[in-house]
Design a protein around this motif. Structure first.
Motif, mmCIF file in Angstrom:
data_model
loop_
_atom_site.group_PDB
_atom_site.id
_atom_site.type_symbol
_atom_site.label_atom_id
_atom_site.label_comp_id
_atom_site.label_asym_id
_atom_site.label_seq_id
_atom_site.Cartn_x
_atom_site.Cartn_y
_atom_site.Cartn_z
ATOM 1 N N GLN A 315 41.506 47.801 31.200
ATOM 2 C CA GLN A 315 42.101 46.565 31.642
ATOM 3 C C GLN A 315 42.378 46.543 32.997
ATOM 4 O O GLN A 315 41.739 45.198 33.760
ATOM 5 N N ASN A 317 40.372 47.921 35.294
ATOM 6 C CA ASN A 317 38.850 47.754 35.564
ATOM 7 C C ASN A 317 38.317 46.334 35.518
ATOM 8 O O ASN A 317 37.635 45.836 36.382
ATOM 9 N N THR A 318 38.794 45.964 34.386
ATOM 10 C CA THR A 318 38.463 44.604 33.937
ATOM 11 C C THR A 318 38.959 43.282 34.854
ATOM 12 O O THR A 318 38.285 42.405 35.619
ATOM 13 N N THR A 319 40.238 43.773 35.338
ATOM 14 C CA THR A 319 40.830 42.905 36.327
ATOM 15 C C THR A 319 40.335 42.824 37.755
ATOM 16 O O THR A 319 39.900 42.080 38.318
ATOM 17 N N LYS A 320 39.826 44.142 38.093
ATOM 18 C CA LYS A 320 39.133 44.388 39.274
ATOM 19 C C LYS A 320 37.848 43.592 39.369
ATOM 20 O O LYS A 320 37.405 42.957 40.433
ATOM 21 N N GLU A 321 37.056 43.700 38.303
ATOM 22 C CA GLU A 321 35.940 43.263 38.040
ATOM 23 C C GLU A 321 36.060 41.489 38.397
ATOM 24 O O GLU A 321 35.230 40.771 38.788
ATOM 25 N N CYS A 322 37.051 41.235 37.545
ATOM 26 C CA CYS A 322 37.203 39.520 37.557
ATOM 27 C C CYS A 322 37.694 39.053 39.152
ATOM 28 O O CYS A 322 37.124 38.016 39.491
ATOM 29 N N LEU A 323 38.569 39.911 39.711
ATOM 30 C CA LEU A 323 38.859 39.565 41.146
ATOM 31 C C LEU A 323 37.615 39.255 41.964
ATOM 32 O O LEU A 323 37.206 38.645 42.644
ATOM 33 N N GLN A 324 36.778 40.492 41.636
ATOM 34 C CA GLN A 324 35.524 40.652 42.629
ATOM 35 C C GLN A 324 34.676 39.289 42.195
ATOM 36 O O GLN A 324 33.818 38.768 43.210
ATOM 37 N N LEU A 325 34.689 39.011 40.960
ATOM 38 C CA LEU A 325 33.527 37.849 40.601
ATOM 39 C C LEU A 325 34.141 36.781 41.334
ATOM 40 O O LEU A 325 33.397 35.916 41.868
ATOM 41 N N PHE A 326 35.604 36.530 41.268
ATOM 42 C CA PHE A 326 36.225 35.355 41.534
ATOM 43 C C PHE A 326 36.116 35.210 43.404
ATOM 44 O O PHE A 326 35.660 34.205 43.802
ATOM 45 N N THR A 327 36.021 36.400 43.797
ATOM 46 C CA THR A 327 35.684 36.271 45.362
ATOM 47 C C THR A 327 34.111 35.948 45.461
ATOM 48 O O THR A 327 34.051 35.270 46.597
#
Length: 353
Positions: A315, A317-327
């Motif tokens: 979870q 890692n998924t949150t980090k990927e989502c934040l990177q995608l949002f950026t």
């Protein structure tokens, strides 16, 4: 028996030496020690500036007493730092410079007290170099800044060597021309153009725009033909051309150094945060491992805890990927908005034209 008796003595001597080094290190690393040394340097500077009269040949006894006191403080500082770190002390250029200045100052002081063969002014000139140590009072950020700026200035000078050499060639050509046209002792200006050395110095004044109008006025008073063309072309080439290019190289290197300092500070802050985060994560892992070790009697609970921790990590890692995608999405939207704004501005300009 002698050998067996010598070992305890050696161990005791080493232990005492180690304790003395630790005691010296605790003194030199304390705040009051640095504050006292800086205060001594400041008082010594005030003493040199306001008490000493350069016109005096024989100094009073008070001068030698105060001078000996300041030198004693400097010597005590060097001895304590050497005892605290005998090898590391000599690796610093500032420490070596301070030790040499203190040693030479003490030799001159003793010679002067005994026979007055050395002028106290010689000692004063050496002692002024110790004022450089006031730079240690600056915070670490400023210390790093001026070190980076000095390094940037040296790099700029390496880059500007070609420009300086080319400027010197142009100055030599103009110096020869000025000597031939304006250096005649009867009809010319021998003070400024009488030889190649004087001509080069005059051209340096013109390049730095230091009273260049006075130099030109003397040529105009002597009715020198084409002197204004000579002066204006040299100023345009050397002052507005070469000197500005050299200054531009230096300013560029300084700007790059300032930008690199900001990047280094940000990287250090990020590393500090990452280290703190890593410490917290390691502490949590140790606590969880201790809990797992206590729950050896219930395999299902262990399996559940392991699975739960695995899911939590996924979870994160998924949150980090989502934040990177949002950026990334925000960056893309920003670029699209800038493009649309640019297109709209161009359309409005075309309509106005």
């Amino acid at each position: 028996m002698c050998e067996s008796e010598s070992h305890p003595c050696d161990g005791e001597d080493k232990r005492k030496e180690c304790d003395f080094c630790k005691y010296s290190s605790s003194i030199t690393q304390s705040r009051w020690f640095d504050a006292f040394n800086m205060l001594t340097v400041v008082l010594d500077s005030i003493f040199i500036v306001h008490v000493i009269d350069p016109s005096q040949t024989n100094f009073p006894v008070f001068f030698y007493i105060a001078d000996g006191f300041f030198l004693s403080v400097y010597l005590l500082e060097c001895v304590l730092k050497v005892c605290a770190d005998p090898r590391g002390y000599w690796r610093s250029a500032s420490n070596v410079l301070s030790a040499v200045i203190v040693l030479v100052s003490w030799i001159c002081w003793f010679v002067n007290v005994l026979s007055q063969a050395v002028s106290p002014k010689t000692v004063i000139v050496l002692r002024v170099l110790l004022i450089i140590r006031l730079l240690k009072m600056l915070p670490d950020t400023y210390t790093r800044a001026y070190q980076a700026f000095i390094a940037a200035f040296l790099r700029a000078m390496k880059t500007a060597v070609f420009l300086i050499g080319l400027m010197f060639v142009v100055m030599m050509i103009y110096a020869v021309a000025g000597y031939l046209f304006f250096g005649d002792p009867d009809t010319g200006d021998p003070d400024n153009w009488g030889d190649i050395g004087s001509a080069l110095f005059t051209l340096f004044r013109l390049a730095t725009l230091d009273d260049w109008t006075d130099v030109q006025q003397r040529l105009d008073d002597l009715s020198m033909e084409f002197s204004c063309i000579f002066t204006i072309t040299f100023i345009l080439i050397c002052s507005f051309g070469f000197l500005n290019m050299i200054i531009g190289v230096v300013v560029t290197e300084m700007a790059n150094a300032a930008e690199q300092i900001q990047k280094d500070i940000q990287c250090e802050r990020k590393e500090s945060v990452d280290k703190k985060k890593e410490i917290i994560v390691q502490q949590q892992k140790k606590k969880i491992e201790r809990l797992l070790q206590r729950q050896t009697d219930d395999d299902r609970r262990l399996y559940f805890i392991k699975e739960y921790l695995h899911k939590v990590e996924e979870q994160d890692n998924t949150t980090k990927e989502c934040l990177q995608l949002f950026t990334d999405m925000m960056q893309i939207l920003k670029e699209e908005l800038e493009d649309r704004q640019t297109d709209q501005t161009q359309k409005e300009n075309s309509l106005q034209n």
